[in-house]
Design a protein around this motif. Sequence first.
Motif, mmCIF file in Angstrom:
data_model
loop_
_atom_site.group_PDB
_atom_site.id
_atom_site.type_symbol
_atom_site.label_atom_id
_atom_site.label_comp_id
_atom_site.label_asym_id
_atom_site.label_seq_id
_atom_site.Cartn_x
_atom_site.Cartn_y
_atom_site.Cartn_z
ATOM 1 N N LEU A 36 28.881 28.679 43.704
ATOM 2 C CA LEU A 36 29.673 29.104 44.428
ATOM 3 C C LEU A 36 28.684 29.360 46.048
ATOM 4 C CD1 LEU A 36 32.051 31.382 42.776
ATOM 5 C CD2 LEU A 36 32.627 29.047 43.599
ATOM 6 N N ASN A 38 28.846 30.730 50.287
ATOM 7 C CA ASN A 38 29.406 31.560 51.145
ATOM 8 C C ASN A 38 29.317 31.024 52.606
ATOM 9 O OD1 ASN A 38 29.875 33.697 53.084
ATOM 10 N ND2 ASN A 38 30.108 35.130 51.406
ATOM 11 N N CYS A 122 33.836 34.649 50.500
ATOM 12 C CA CYS A 122 33.634 35.735 49.630
ATOM 13 C C CYS A 122 32.545 36.109 48.638
ATOM 14 C CB CYS A 122 34.937 35.906 48.649
ATOM 15 S SG CYS A 122 36.630 35.467 49.040
ATOM 16 N N HIS A 123 32.221 34.955 48.000
ATOM 17 C CA HIS A 123 30.897 34.868 47.305
ATOM 18 C C HIS A 123 29.575 35.122 47.738
ATOM 19 C CE1 HIS A 123 29.038 34.307 43.341
ATOM 20 N NE2 HIS A 123 28.200 33.446 44.151
ATOM 21 N N ASP A 128 29.637 39.599 48.641
ATOM 22 C CA ASP A 128 29.386 39.280 47.173
ATOM 23 C C ASP A 128 30.735 39.918 46.427
ATOM 24 O OD1 ASP A 128 28.094 38.330 44.834
ATOM 25 O OD2 ASP A 128 26.805 40.223 44.577
ATOM 26 N N LYS A 129 31.870 39.465 46.755
ATOM 27 C CA LYS A 129 33.028 39.833 46.046
ATOM 28 C C LYS A 129 33.570 38.707 45.210
ATOM 29 C CE LYS A 129 33.633 43.706 48.455
ATOM 30 N NZ LYS A 129 33.845 44.992 48.024
ATOM 31 N N PRO A 130 34.451 39.235 44.265
ATOM 32 C CA PRO A 130 35.113 38.138 43.578
ATOM 33 C C PRO A 130 35.940 37.241 44.329
ATOM 34 C CG PRO A 130 35.581 40.218 42.679
ATOM 35 C CD PRO A 130 35.041 40.464 44.036
ATOM 36 N N CYS A 131 36.071 35.902 43.770
ATOM 37 C CA CYS A 131 36.562 34.912 44.663
ATOM 38 C C CYS A 131 37.563 34.099 44.045
ATOM 39 C CB CYS A 131 35.404 33.958 45.299
ATOM 40 S SG CYS A 131 35.863 32.764 46.466
ATOM 41 N N ASP A 134 35.791 31.396 41.633
ATOM 42 C CA ASP A 134 35.368 31.779 40.308
ATOM 43 C C ASP A 134 36.361 30.904 39.409
ATOM 44 O OD1 ASP A 134 32.973 33.474 40.944
ATOM 45 O OD2 ASP A 134 34.449 34.824 41.688
#
Length: 149
Positions: A36, A38, A122-123, A128-131, A134
């Motif tokens: 992943l 960003n 997001c990733h 650095d958040k859940p996406c 994933d």
Amino acid sequence: MNALDSRLAAPDRDASPAAAARDQIRESAPSGSVRLGNKSKGAAAKPHPGEAVVDIDRCNPILGNPFILQNHRDDARRAEVIALYKKKYDADLARSGPMAAATEQLAERVRAGERLILMCWCHGAPLDKPCHGDLIKSQIERILAFTCD
């Protein structure tokens, strides 16, 4: 070295003919990958040389998450829109819909040796958040893990 000595020297190695065939296939198969990335300016998770970019943000009409997150700091809403996407994605996978087909195509590209980077917002740093990516990445990895050549 006799057979017992060789098993003791490498106790975790499966010496069966089937395992040897699997090892040979793995060694001869192209080594593709999926990760992943960003899209945000200044984000660390950017494409590396040789990686093919696949946009999976809302601009992608098939794999993009149609459920809108207004505030990227709202972790509760983020979890909600990912859960809504998961429900839609799982239903599509169950009926072999367009999302399933697109995911299969990505897995085929990795199987063929391509290195893919799935790009969303997001990733990775800075968020650095859940996406929802994933979920897509995990499905590609499942497809590759259970494929018989």
